[in-house]
Design an enzyme around this catalytic site. Sequence first.
Site, short mmCIF file in Angstrom:
data_model
loop_
_atom_site.label_atom_id
_atom_site.label_comp_id
_atom_site.label_asym_id
_atom_site.label_seq_id
_atom_site.Cartn_x
_atom_site.Cartn_y
_atom_site.Cartn_z
N CYS A 124 144.12 20.11 0.31
CA CYS A 124 143.91 19.69 1.70
C CYS A 124 144.96 20.43 2.50
CB CYS A 124 143.98 18.18 1.84
SG CYS A 124 145.37 17.38 1.02
N CYS B 118 111.78 8.09 21.73
CA CYS B 118 110.56 7.30 21.66
C CYS B 118 110.78 6.08 22.55
CB CYS B 118 110.21 6.91 20.22
SG CYS B 118 111.43 5.89 19.39
#
Length: 731
Positions: A370, A663
């Site tokens: 990391c 929608c």
Amino acid sequence: MCAENCTKCAQDGGQCLVCNDGFYGTSCTQTCGQCESNHCDVTSGNCETCQPDWTGQRCDVKVDMQTTDINQSEDEESYTWLYIVIGVGIVVVLVLSIVCVVKRRTTTPRDSTLPSIVKFENSNSPNNQTNPAGEEQGHVLINIGTTESDPIEGPVGISVTMLKTMIVEKMADEEKEFISEFNGFPTGSCHPHTAAEINKSKDRFKSIHPYDHSRVILDSVGKGSDYINANYIDNVEASKVYVATQGPILTTIDDFWRMVWKLNSGKIVMLTNLIEKEKTKCEKYWPDEGEPMSTKTFYIMQNRERDYASHVVRNITVVDRKTKEKRDIYQFHFTTWPDHGTPNTLELVLLHRRVKLTKSVLPGQMVIHCSAGIGRTGTFIALDALFDYGKRYNRVDIPQFVTTMRKDRMCMIQTLEQYVALHEILAEAFDLQETLIPKSTFVAKYHDLASKGQPQNQTQLRDEFRLMLDLKPDYKLEQDFLASTLPQNVTKNRTMEILAADRYRPFLTSYTSNGNDYINAVVTQSYIARSGYIVTQFPLPNTRVDFWTLMMDYQCDSVVILGDENDSEPDTQWIPANKEDIDIGDFNVKQKGTSTEFNGVGVIDLAVTRKNVKAVHNSRIFRMKEWTAERNVPPSKQSTLHLLEQVESRRRSSGSKPVVVMCRDGSTQCGLFCLMANTRDQLKMDEEVDVFQAARQLLIRQPEFLATFDQYEFCYAILNDYLETTDVYIN
């Protein structure tokens, strides 16, 4: 208005998103500890590194070595007689042990396939003044799993089936048990690190260094050239299985590749972004595609880069400049793990699955990094090691493995939050269903899953759907929908049954003085982008301005309308008729040319301008009017495949801009459309598909998606039609 020490906050909820240096918390009222940069994590208050003489996650524990030494000296005399008694006791125990071993020589030995359990005890303890087992860097290694005199009935730890129950129990009383466990791990520098002392310029953080006994030693090419900030890490049963390292700095890029080459590694797992919170976390040690790079030792080329919603996979070729030997290496770059924070568990588990399923001809250790190479790196290694062990033995001992990692690299799993998350990630991993289907077998598998000969309510497909609903998140109205339920926003929701969770809603940024940052919409992932879609309801009379604000704020140039927006309430027109234009607040919306329709899909091009904004915003609208609110599934598979193809083509031409999907209620048709699009993209890109996991990822953003089985089944059916009509599957 933001709080006093808050530089950026949510306009509705009031929660601070960015604090001034030195402060953290939801209102930026809590003070950071003795952080080296006077900056701590806005949520947890954890520091990246501490100022000298301070330690702890929040750098709030004073280290006083002088006092410690004095106390130890004062205690020595008082413990003298105790040491004598303990020494005599140890002799007696050894004699008895020898007698027991002799008596057991004729007994059947324990199953040799079971793993050895190694216990690490601090050799400075009064109970360990003698070292009968051999000493390694300040710790006594006592093998308690292979002696005949101390048989073990099987692997230790907790059953993987009990993980979720254990998590709930340990989370009780403000995570008291987790906190106690985490605080009991060895912390700071526990072993000699003399090599690091003379190579400080090669370390990203001055307080994170590799132990001498486990560090990776490079082939020497000059003074100090064998050093890199990296350590070998064991798994539960074997030594030196992984390599944990820091993200390379500019001067160690060649060292990093020399290490990968020496190890004969075929896989690199990267768990940080190059820049996070305006700070460099890792230097870019690989080239872009078509732009080779060279280091002192190697030529490096990128052959392919595949972008996904939460990660990137790169195929990298490394060539030794002297010998011309060539090796192909995979890099798996997880892009959505916050520093000192925790990832989405499902996303990380799916990345882990991809890493495991990818085959490399190179047999060396996997390299994981990391930034510092301890927090996120330790969490991923623990996931991989404990998952393999748990699959084999059905048990895991998480605290013991954290201790195992920390004996070889300091502070592995850096924060309490990461430690808790590891438990949740493992629970997710063990729950992961075998639902990934290769393209070559999809058609046959689909017919098996549907099992037409069985009762409709007993198919494998229906079992998948039920499990999907069982695993969807259970958001709480009073905790997760603060903005949606504010009095001024309630009228902006078409229904209170479908709301936008705070953590996933898009914030409007250019709203007018009489507006705010709320719109009933959620940002959800496409297969290739974390913010691939913004899903929302048809506008209400009082949200038409909010809709076009959203379009401009997020630079969206594509809209998918599922159903007939004109069937909505009166006075809600937000798209003009042919060659007309309408004014909506500060916006003017004009239709360019005439609308077209082919194969059930209408297309309209719009030009949108805003008062006091010079630029014209161009948008393309895709309509499927026949998929009305009364229909759970589209009326035509052919029209649906055509719509998916049109939207994908538009996305390729416009880059990474989000596509708005609408929608009537913002859920019923939208969820299925996103699922069909994502799974179709997966089939095309990776020649495999996982409908179940794709659906689960969407439900994290909007739990009301995919509420009926016929929608879930339709996704499988349309993928089947897609493969058959394109004639790309193998019988």
